[in-house]
Design a protein around this motif. Structure first.
Motif, PDB file in Angstrom:
ATOM      1  N   LYS A 186      11.020   8.705  -2.536  1.00 49.80           N
ATOM      2  CA  LYS A 186      10.686   7.901  -1.943  1.00 49.80           C
ATOM      3  C   LYS A 186       9.989   6.188  -2.266  1.00 49.80           C
ATOM      4  CE  LYS A 186       9.219  11.502   1.219  1.00 49.80           C
ATOM      5  NZ  LYS A 186       8.368  12.254   1.490  1.00 49.80           N
ATOM      6  N   THR A 187       9.693   6.480  -3.333  1.00 50.39           N
ATOM      7  CA  THR A 187       8.560   4.923  -4.036  1.00 50.39           C
ATOM      8  C   THR A 187       9.644   4.080  -3.878  1.00 50.39           C
ATOM      9  OG1 THR A 187       7.414   6.468  -5.375  1.00 50.39           O
ATOM     10  CG2 THR A 187       7.888   4.344  -5.648  1.00 50.39           C
ATOM     11  N   ILE A 188      11.077   4.078  -4.792  1.00 49.21           N
ATOM     12  CA  ILE A 188      12.245   3.733  -4.392  1.00 49.21           C
ATOM     13  C   ILE A 188      12.524   2.673  -3.450  1.00 49.21           C
ATOM     14  CG2 ILE A 188      14.403   2.346  -5.196  1.00 49.21           C
ATOM     15  CD1 ILE A 188      13.825   4.581  -7.152  1.00 49.21           C
ATOM     16  N   LEU A 189      12.596   3.518  -2.040  1.00 42.99           N
ATOM     17  CA  LEU A 189      12.170   3.444  -0.862  1.00 42.99           C
ATOM     18  C   LEU A 189      11.969   2.351   0.008  1.00 42.99           C
ATOM     19  CD1 LEU A 189      13.882   3.611   2.076  1.00 42.99           C
ATOM     20  CD2 LEU A 189      11.909   5.444   2.415  1.00 42.99           C
ATOM     21  N   MET A 190      10.279   2.255  -0.974  1.00 39.57           N
ATOM     22  CA  MET A 190       9.609   1.159  -0.679  1.00 39.57           C
ATOM     23  C   MET A 190       9.823  -0.304  -0.885  1.00 39.57           C
ATOM     24  SD  MET A 190       7.707   2.718   2.092  1.00 39.57           S
ATOM     25  CE  MET A 190       8.609   3.293   2.195  1.00 39.57           C
ATOM     26  N   GLU A 191      10.187  -0.325  -2.521  1.00 39.86           N
ATOM     27  CA  GLU A 191      11.347  -1.059  -3.426  1.00 39.86           C
ATOM     28  C   GLU A 191      12.393  -1.840  -2.023  1.00 39.86           C
ATOM     29  OE1 GLU A 191      12.390  -2.209  -7.503  1.00 39.86           O
ATOM     30  OE2 GLU A 191      11.034   0.005  -7.495  1.00 39.86           O
ATOM     31  N   ALA A 192      13.089  -0.523  -2.344  1.00 41.01           N
ATOM     32  CA  ALA A 192      14.112  -1.296  -1.208  1.00 41.01           C
ATOM     33  C   ALA A 192      13.414  -2.241   0.565  1.00 41.01           C
ATOM     34  CB  ALA A 192      14.924  -0.360  -0.898  1.00 41.01           C
ATOM     35  N   TYR A 193      13.019  -1.320   0.999  1.00 39.02           N
ATOM     36  CA  TYR A 193      12.149  -2.039   2.341  1.00 39.02           C
ATOM     37  C   TYR A 193      11.381  -3.599   1.323  1.00 39.02           C
ATOM     38  CZ  TYR A 193      12.772   2.153   4.784  1.00 39.02           C
ATOM     39  OH  TYR A 193      12.264   2.425   5.886  1.00 39.02           O
ATOM     40  N   SER A 194      10.350  -3.282   0.299  1.00 29.04           N
ATOM     41  CA  SER A 194      10.040  -4.910  -0.263  1.00 29.04           C
ATOM     42  C   SER A 194      10.955  -5.861   0.112  1.00 29.04           C
ATOM     43  CB  SER A 194       9.462  -4.147  -1.092  1.00 29.04           C
ATOM     44  OG  SER A 194       8.446  -3.275  -0.800  1.00 29.04           O
ATOM     45  N   GLY A 224       0.943  -1.579  -0.224  1.00 28.92           N
ATOM     46  CA  GLY A 224      -0.068  -0.435   0.326  1.00 28.92           C
ATOM     47  C   GLY A 224       0.927   1.298  -0.223  1.00 28.92           C
ATOM     48  N   ALA A 225       2.055   1.610   0.564  1.00 28.46           N
ATOM     49  CA  ALA A 225       2.956   2.453   0.604  1.00 28.46           C
ATOM     50  C   ALA A 225       3.723   2.665  -0.847  1.00 28.46           C
ATOM     51  CB  ALA A 225       4.018   1.907   1.682  1.00 28.46           C
ATOM     52  N   THR A 226       3.860   1.870  -1.196  1.00 27.98           N
ATOM     53  CA  THR A 226       4.670   2.062  -2.341  1.00 27.98           C
ATOM     54  C   THR A 226       3.769   2.342  -3.389  1.00 27.98           C
ATOM     55  OG1 THR A 226       5.775  -0.005  -2.308  1.00 27.98           O
ATOM     56  CG2 THR A 226       5.943   0.604  -4.175  1.00 27.98           C
TER      57      THR A 226
END
Length: 640
Positions: free
Chosen positions: A260-268, A241-243
């Motif tokens: 910030k989008t790629i940060l969420m991708e990195a978290y995933s 949801g965050a991405t």
């Protein structure tokens, strides 16, 4: 209180004072006044102050004692005398979050402030506090300052998230990740200190038990701290949801959202063993004695994203996130700066660009962004869109692998997906937006429209160039776009800001009935009647099928039966006869029909009808797609 917690508390206070000074140094005077007076406005409640509403509004900020500076500023801004002491403190504190005081703070930064309160406060009084916060927001807006408040109960992250989606709120799409962002970016404006930073980082996994023991043994007093809880594992559903939410934000400001989008991708990518940036921040905070880039929220985010992209060997997006970071700071290293408050920022940036191997010419080109024209903007938009769509593709893979259920509400998913669909999907007749806050001015002095007939080397249709028709100039100018019909290219030029009233249009016609006079009239009419800046599509609109909302109709742009009547004689009677069967030969006066319209999802689309059934096809389209709220005044036809 243990000596360790006392030392961390004192260090936190010292760093907070440093960050506040840094933030204020980058603000304009009105921004600084609003930021500094905010605690005063919430501590007191008076008709003489902005934010006053009738009712039992919660007052008093815990541990806040207005200083002489607050009193002086209040008298300067509102001509009020010092208020009497507040009997009861009902607000835990005010905390700025986001880019404030970081290297990412810039002229476009707004203020996002959390108003934290006890969850035991009655719902009616919370509603009054919310009403007051909106009144203060409106007051700040009157000064040109964007100020957003978010009411946060102290148990928010210990209960299920039921927030709804809005332009400023991520709804149900983020919960623990919002706490992650708060812990690594928050700046105490007034109120209690944040407990989480004082708890040893090695106890993150048993945070609640560790804190409970501190309470039970009397080592700390819960009334002295803001305790929003520990950071436990982030669910896969929330990462999804965050991405999706960041992709949504990227539509209007892709340079800001890509990082910030790629940060969420990195978290995933790290899931289920995700190491949140706040965890790294906390460790650095507790182990080092000075405040530097290792504690700066944006530097930490860049470091996390860079490590991920290097790990997967994605060097193209790595370069892009570096550009995003550089733009966010608004520092132009190719130009001298005489502002000492910027020195620490430029020192960090110079160190980074040296590590990246950027050349002086690269930096000059980036610093010239405000002068970028269509070729640079198209290239930048292509890179940004590719990066965001790759993140979306990876997001879908992540959802499949982890069998994500709809813990983010189906309604929120529908709205976010529709927004992405409306912004990024390429369809026949749709006008693609290629300048989402990339460059401020794309106006061209000359635009040429060239028609290519059938059976030529190039595809038949219309081509757009940002040049005159001079053969030598055309030879070195790549075309900006192609369409089988002309109206789409004119609409694309206008909506994307290439055309304005001072632009000269050039026509090279090979088969249509269009002439220069009518082309320029067509463009001027479109400029005069079709709005570009409109409110964003509402959640309600995005949750429903799209329909035509603003419509302009243009007749006989490319096919005009009347152009062939120059040598014919028509009777007075025929001049007021049936336009569908006009004159001696009962000829239709309507040749081609062009629609340029905006639908309820804010997509701009075009339609072209050029057959013997043009009128019937056009009417059928209007009847099936017209929005129920469409106004006749904004949908009247324009004839050439």
């Amino acid at each position: 209180m243990s000596q360790e917690i006392i030392q961390l508390r004192d260090k936190s206070d010292e760093f907070s004072r440093l960050r506040v000074r840094s933030a204020l140094a980058l603000m304009k005077q009105d921004e600084a006044n609003v930021f500094q007076i905010c605690p005063f406005l919430f501590h007191y409640h008076s008709p003489s102050l902005p934010g006053y509403v009738e009712g039992d509004v919660p007052t008093g900020i815990s541990q806040f004692n207005p200083t002489q500076e607050h009193q002086t500023l209040a008298k300067q801004l509102f001509s009020v005398v010092p208020e009497p002491p507040v009997e009861k403190n009902e607000i835990i504190g005010l905390y700025a979050m986001g880019s404030t005081s970081s290297i990412g703070q810039c002229s476009e930064s707004d203020f996002d402030i959390w108003i934290c309160y006890s969850h035991t406060l009655g719902a009616d009084r919370v509603a009054l506090l919310n009403e007051k916060s909106w009144e203060i927001t409106y007051w700040a807006e009157s000064l040109g300052v964007e100020l957003n408040f978010f009411l946060i109960p102290d148990n928010k992250f210990r209960v299920k998230n039921k927030a709804s989606l809005s332009n400023e709120s991520c709804g149900s799409s983020q919960h623990m990740l919002l706490l992650d962002e708060f812990y690594r970016t928050s700046l105490r404006v007034a109120g209690r200190r944040i407990l989480w930073r004082q708890i040893p980082h090695e106890h993150e996994h048993d945070y609640d038990n560790y804190v409970k023991n501190l309470y039970d043994t009397g080592k700390i007093n819960p009334d002295d701290w803001l305790d929003l809880g520990g950071l436990h594992r982030v669910p896969a559903e929330e990462l999804f949801g965050a991405t999706l939410w960041q992709l949504y934000k990227g539509i209007d400001n892709p340079y800001k959202a890509t990082l910030k989008t790629i940060l969420m991708e990195a978290y995933s990518w790290e899931y289920p063993n995700t190491e949140l940036i706040s965890t790294s921040y906390k460790k650095s905070f507790q182990e080092q004695d000075c405040y530097d880039e290792h504690l700066d929220p944006y530097c930490l985010m860049l470091e996390k994203v860079s490590h991920y992209l290097i790990s997967i060997n994605d060097l193209q997006r790595l370069e892009l996130v570096r550009v995003c970071f550089y733009f966010k700071t608004e520092e132009m290293l190719s130009k001298p700066s005489y502002n000492e408050s910027h020195a620490w920022r430029r020192t960090i940036l110079k160190k980074l660009v040296k590590q990246w191997g950027w050349t002086a010419s690269q930096i000059v080109d980036l610093d010239n962004r405000n002068n970028w024209k269509i070729s640079e903007v198209k290239q930048a938009n292509h890179l940004l869109l590719d990066a965001l769509m790759l993140s979306y593709s990876n997001l879908i893979k992540f959802a499949r692998v982890n069998d994500i259920s709809e813990s983010i509400s189906a309604e929120d998913i529908g709205i976010l997906s529709r927004k992405l669909y409306a912004a990024h999907e390429t369809l026949p007749g749709k006008v693609d937006i290629i300048n989402p806050n990339i460059s401020p001015n794309l106006i061209e002095h000359d635009l040429s429209l060239i028609q290519i007939p059938e059976h030529r080397k190039n595809k038949a249709g219309w081509y757009l160039f940002n040049s005159t028709l001079d053969p030598f100039e055309l030879a070195s100018t790549p075309n900006l776009g192609y369409s089988p019909y002309l109206s789409k290219l004119v609409a694309w030029s206008y909506v994307n800001g290439l055309y304005d009233e001072d632009t000269t249009l050039h026509l090279y016609n090979q088969g249509s009935d269009l002439v220069d006079k009518n082309l320029n009239q067509f463009a001027r009419d479109l400029y005069a009647v079709f709005p570009i800046y409109v409110p964003k599509a509402s959640d309600k609109a995005l949750s429903e099928p799209c329909a035509i909302k603003h419509l302009s109709i243009f007749l006989n742009v490319e096919k005009d039966p009347t152009r062939h009547w120059q040598d014919t004689e028509e009777s007075e009677l025929n001049q007021v006869d049936n336009v569908m069967a006009y004159g001696e030969h009962k000829e239709s006066l309507i040749g081609s029909i062009d629609f340029i319209y905006r639908n309820s999802w804010n997509e701009v689309r075009t339609l072209h009808f050029n057959s013997q059934f043009s009128v019937v096809e056009a009417l059928n389209t209007i009847l099936s797609k017209m929005h129920q709220d469409a106004s006749p005044s904004t949908n009247r036809p324009f004839l050439l």
